[in-house]
Design a protein around this motif. Structure first.
Motif, PDB file in Angstrom:
ATOM      1  N   GLY A 245      -1.272   3.388  -8.908  1.00  0.00           N
ATOM      2  CA  GLY A 245      -1.959   4.223  -8.324  1.00  0.00           C
ATOM      3  C   GLY A 245      -3.387   4.013  -7.778  1.00  0.00           C
TER       4      GLY A 245
ATOM      5  N   ALA B 118       1.065   8.251   0.481  1.00  0.00           N
ATOM      6  CA  ALA B 118       1.805   7.129  -0.457  1.00  0.00           C
ATOM      7  C   ALA B 118       3.231   7.218  -0.437  1.00  0.00           C
ATOM      8  CB  ALA B 118       1.139   7.014  -1.770  1.00  0.00           C
TER       9      ALA B 118
ATOM     10  N   PRO C  19       7.035   6.561   1.689  1.00  0.00           N
ATOM     11  CA  PRO C  19       7.412   5.445   2.072  1.00  0.00           C
ATOM     12  C   PRO C  19       7.055   4.918   3.511  1.00  0.00           C
ATOM     13  CG  PRO C  19       9.185   5.980   0.742  1.00  0.00           C
ATOM     14  CD  PRO C  19       8.149   6.964   0.651  1.00  0.00           C
TER      15      PRO C  19
ATOM     16  N   THR D  88       2.651   4.652   2.835  1.00  0.00           N
ATOM     17  CA  THR D  88       1.999   4.021   1.691  1.00  0.00           C
ATOM     18  C   THR D  88       1.027   2.891   2.320  1.00  0.00           C
ATOM     19  OG1 THR D  88       2.208   3.062  -0.447  1.00  0.00           O
ATOM     20  CG2 THR D  88       4.158   2.819   0.947  1.00  0.00           C
TER      21      THR D  88
ATOM     22  N   GLN E 277       0.635  -0.082   1.124  1.00  0.00           N
ATOM     23  CA  GLN E 277       1.296  -1.145   0.608  1.00  0.00           C
ATOM     24  C   GLN E 277       2.862  -1.177   0.766  1.00  0.00           C
ATOM     25  OE1 GLN E 277      -0.113  -2.719  -3.380  1.00  0.00           O
ATOM     26  NE2 GLN E 277       1.778  -3.468  -3.568  1.00  0.00           N
TER      27      GLN E 277
ATOM     28  N   THR F 272       5.615  -2.914  -0.355  1.00  0.00           N
ATOM     29  CA  THR F 272       6.581  -3.162  -1.171  1.00  0.00           C
ATOM     30  C   THR F 272       7.503  -2.116  -1.570  1.00  0.00           C
ATOM     31  OG1 THR F 272       5.082  -4.503  -2.022  1.00  0.00           O
ATOM     32  CG2 THR F 272       6.841  -4.137  -3.407  1.00  0.00           C
ATOM     33  N   GLY F 273       8.839  -2.157  -1.474  1.00  0.00           N
ATOM     34  CA  GLY F 273       9.869  -1.189  -1.795  1.00  0.00           C
ATOM     35  C   GLY F 273      10.126  -0.367  -0.476  1.00  0.00           C
ATOM     36  N   THR F 274       9.596  -0.529   0.591  1.00  0.00           N
ATOM     37  CA  THR F 274       9.735   0.256   1.773  1.00  0.00           C
ATOM     38  C   THR F 274      10.520  -0.617   2.920  1.00  0.00           C
ATOM     39  OG1 THR F 274       7.901  -0.203   3.022  1.00  0.00           O
ATOM     40  CG2 THR F 274       7.857   1.355   1.602  1.00  0.00           C
ATOM     41  N   THR F 275      11.202  -0.162   3.945  1.00  0.00           N
ATOM     42  CA  THR F 275      11.882  -0.793   4.819  1.00  0.00           C
ATOM     43  C   THR F 275      11.221  -0.589   6.183  1.00  0.00           C
ATOM     44  OG1 THR F 275      13.414   0.901   5.690  1.00  0.00           O
ATOM     45  CG2 THR F 275      13.949  -0.420   3.566  1.00  0.00           C
TER      46      THR F 275
ATOM     47  N   SER G  75      12.207   0.600   8.888  1.00  0.00           N
ATOM     48  CA  SER G  75      12.899   1.994   9.596  1.00  0.00           C
ATOM     49  C   SER G  75      12.143   3.028   8.880  1.00  0.00           C
ATOM     50  CB  SER G  75      14.250   2.163   9.312  1.00  0.00           C
ATOM     51  OG  SER G  75      14.750   1.610   8.011  1.00  0.00           O
TER      52      SER G  75
ATOM     53  N   MET H  93      11.800   3.246  -3.976  1.00  0.00           N
ATOM     54  CA  MET H  93      11.408   2.125  -3.507  1.00  0.00           C
ATOM     55  C   MET H  93      11.296   1.285  -4.641  1.00  0.00           C
ATOM     56  SD  MET H  93       8.047   4.555  -2.453  1.00  0.00           S
ATOM     57  CE  MET H  93       6.834   3.233  -2.050  1.00  0.00           C
TER      58      MET H  93
ATOM     59  N   VAL I 107       2.472   3.892  -5.069  1.00  0.00           N
ATOM     60  CA  VAL I 107       2.757   5.122  -5.065  1.00  0.00           C
ATOM     61  C   VAL I 107       1.775   5.973  -5.988  1.00  0.00           C
ATOM     62  CG1 VAL I 107       5.121   5.224  -4.828  1.00  0.00           C
ATOM     63  CG2 VAL I 107       3.943   5.230  -7.174  1.00  0.00           C
TER      64      VAL I 107
END
Lengths: 422, 422
Positions: free
Chosen positions: A25, A149, A151, A154, A156, A158-161, A163, B128, B285
């Motif tokens: 973070g 932060a 989805p 955020t 960055q 990473t870990g999001t899609t 959509s 995530m 996050v």
């Protein structure tokens, strides 16, 4: 401990074992110069002490929460007094109503308030309220602006899609043409325009809002029925005793707040105009600790101090002294040193320093002298700072500029900042 | 105040002016029987006092945060001691490392911990992390399970868009066929299976996890490389001194925690297995107050008490007494009264009462006698409850059943619960 060991080093090693990456973070020092302390042990007024007991004059103010001074006596007294009676319960206390009344009484555009925990909660609730109110989906956001932060926002991915970010259209802050183009792209599906009260993106110069840009955002919303959201989480109450855009006479429909609204106690807020009340009442948002009473008691006292003290004028005056003094010293040392944003929320960047070799070295020299500054994120002044603090900062800066002048030819690129150059 | 007025009434009126709907979220009494107090004034041990000073034995325990008793002396002492030295700063303190070490030391599957504020933060971070680890998108969730109130998971969709929930596939809790079908539908895009440790959905009977179902979830993840997530925000540390599924011998890859982990102080957590560490370190996050030290100090003391006291055995013993005693009294009054879930996290539903006319009336009679129960959400026992509290609850229940027996033929449907029947 053996010689050369330190509490900091011990904590870093232990953290590496039980926390992914050792830290995460915005408070991770991973993108700060080597030697920046990751762990602290104490705070009071304008100062923090690192884990080994070294004190710093702290220009980050907790990345915003410290407005009136760390451990402010009357704010913490209000908090502890409430904690002793009732905090996290099966429902709220009278403090929730009192805090909402006080907040609404200070923010011109607001008829109501909802409280939550993270700034991201407040921006997410703004998004949901706007969509509930309009029945539409599209959001206009300024490229590079930070709104949290989760989805959907955020910085960055990473870990999001993809959509998670569908229905987002980007404009350029203060660029009216790009705002008009974004609105045209949204067409009749525009739910909201998000606006930071100032451009306070990381790594680049800050900018005040252009009045014509702010007015055009308001106008687009008035014409289309979309919702204008000012995200005041970071700058709220540092620029005005009202929504930050009150200073330029542009009133949003919704504003999100956090960080300093209880001087560091954990609470954030969404405030809204009367015509958004029904939509706000219709979304389902909640959190285990959102209704706890002690941070609200601290918030009530914080708002009182915001109304009744000269904290704002004080930080502006000190900020101007800092800006003038730094400009003089940078100039004397022959550096192009850009100081941008409001004087009480400054950001410093060296000219011709995209890889941060000057910024990192200068900040490291300030840190060595007990002044905690950030090379690429806006900083904050707090009410506990004094003229003597500005004096010592300027003295430290003079030495840091002198040292940087000597070593400048030998400095190489900063490996961890190469992503800025690439 | 004039006769007939009350502090509660005054607060409700003032709240209606400055808070959308007068209140929002899970602590709103909008879907509780009329007369349930919205505002409270005090809490101690197992009791809350409403805004007019009437005390209640509180079986909601703040909807979970109260595990050891409201205002627990040693937990609050640890909190205040830390608050006086350092809380929300420019970085974390040693408390963050100590809390992570203590947590990881107690949860069998976990090699690391990350802290946040809301339960929703922890479940969002789990999502995530799973997506970052697998590079895949699909989530399997049990229909009706609560995993938070962000746009991707809030139980009411107002203000959200369908894309917020793209890539979600639903199964039926404890139904292996539906789980297999969901996994087949996800195919090679399965990122994670979310599992509540027990079925603790609102409005319906609770269920323990079926061992074969839990094992099959684990097996699907092992076979596909997907991530098994146990969402222990609500039930964590109320069923075990480890992840709740440790009792059935099924270890998840990630677990989310919150509510009681600092006995009501605001902090939640994501815990994970070693092979998820890199993915967790790679997501961005954060939150303004995530690194504050005082809730972590409270959490360290809470974990110590969880390890060193018999709070768990005590709440199980009292819960069993409550269950047996209520069953006897319901039976004597001729009511089919279903008590489901763990005895220390009970839910009560009357047979043939889909519109809640019996549930609402019975809870109202309990409330009148100073026992705060919930007609359709699971409740919680806490360590501060005593045998005398169970005795008074059973005495109150006997009177409530008797009264309900008399009035049963005259009770009409509950208008605000008609959505359950529709």
């Amino acid at each position: 401990m053996a010689q050369g060991d330190s509490v900091q080093k011990d904590l870093l090693e232990r953290a590496a074992a039980v926390i992914p990456g050792g830290m995460y973070g915005h408070q991770s020092v991973g993108r700060l110069p080597d030697g920046y302390p990751q762990f602290f042990s104490r705070a009071e007024g304008a100062r923090v002490w690192d884990a080994d007991g070294k004190p710093y004059l702290d220009y980050m103010c907790g990345y915003g929460p410290n407005l009136l001074g760390y451990g402010h006596p009357s704010v913490n007294a209000a908090f502890v007094k409430q904690l002793e009676v009732a905090d996290t319960l099966t429902g709220p206390t009278a403090r929730m109503v009192e805090y909402a009344e006080a907040f609404v009484g200070m923010v011109s555009h607001a008829a109501w308030a909802m409280f939550c925990k993270n700034g991201t909660d407040a921006t997410s609730m703004a998004m949901m309220t706007a969509r509930a109110h309009t029945g539409r989906r599209k959001l206009i956001l300024a490229k590079g602006a930070y709104h949290g932060a989760a989805p959907w926002c955020t910085p960055q991915r990473t870990g999001t899609t993809p959509s998670d970010r569908e229905h987002q259209i980007f404009c350029v802050y203060n660029d009216i043409d790009s705002l008009n183009a974004a609105a045209a792209q949204a067409g009749d599906d525009l739910a909201a325009i998000f606006a930071a009260p100032i451009k306070h993106d990381a790594f680049v110069d800050q900018s005040d809002p252009d009045l014509a840009y702010a007015r055009r955002a308001r106008e687009i919303c008035d014409q289309t029925g979309a919702v204008l959201i000012v995200d005041d989480v970071r700058a709220g109450f540092r620029l005005a005793r009202d929504c930050s855009w009150s200073a330029i006479g542009v009133q949003p429909d919704l504003s999100s707040w956090g960080k300093c609204i209880a001087n560091g106690h954990p609470i954030s807020a969404l405030l809204g105009a009367e015509h958004l009340r029904k939509a706000a009442a219709g979304i389902y948002v909640t959190g285990s600790y959102w209704y706890q009473a002690a941070p609200m008691a601290a918030g009530i006292e914080t708002l009182r101090l915001i109304r009744e003290t000269d904290y704002l004028e004080h930080t502006v005056r000190l900020g101007q002294r800092l800006r003038d003094g730094l400009a003089e010293r940078a100039d004397a040392a022959g550096f192009g040193f850009r100081q941008t944003g409001p004087v009480q929320m400054p950001l410093f960047l060296f000219d011709d320093d995209r890889d941060q070799r000057f910024g990192f070295a200068w900040c490291s020299h300030m840190l060595d002298q007990g002044v905690y500054m950030h090379p690429w994120h806006n900083m904050f002044l707090c009410a506990a700072m004094t003229d003597a603090d500005i004096d010592l900062t300027l003295d430290a800066a003079e030495r840091a500029f002198t040292q940087l002048r000597k070593e400048a030819p030998t400095l190489g690129p900063v490996p961890k900042m190469q992503f800025l150059v690439a």
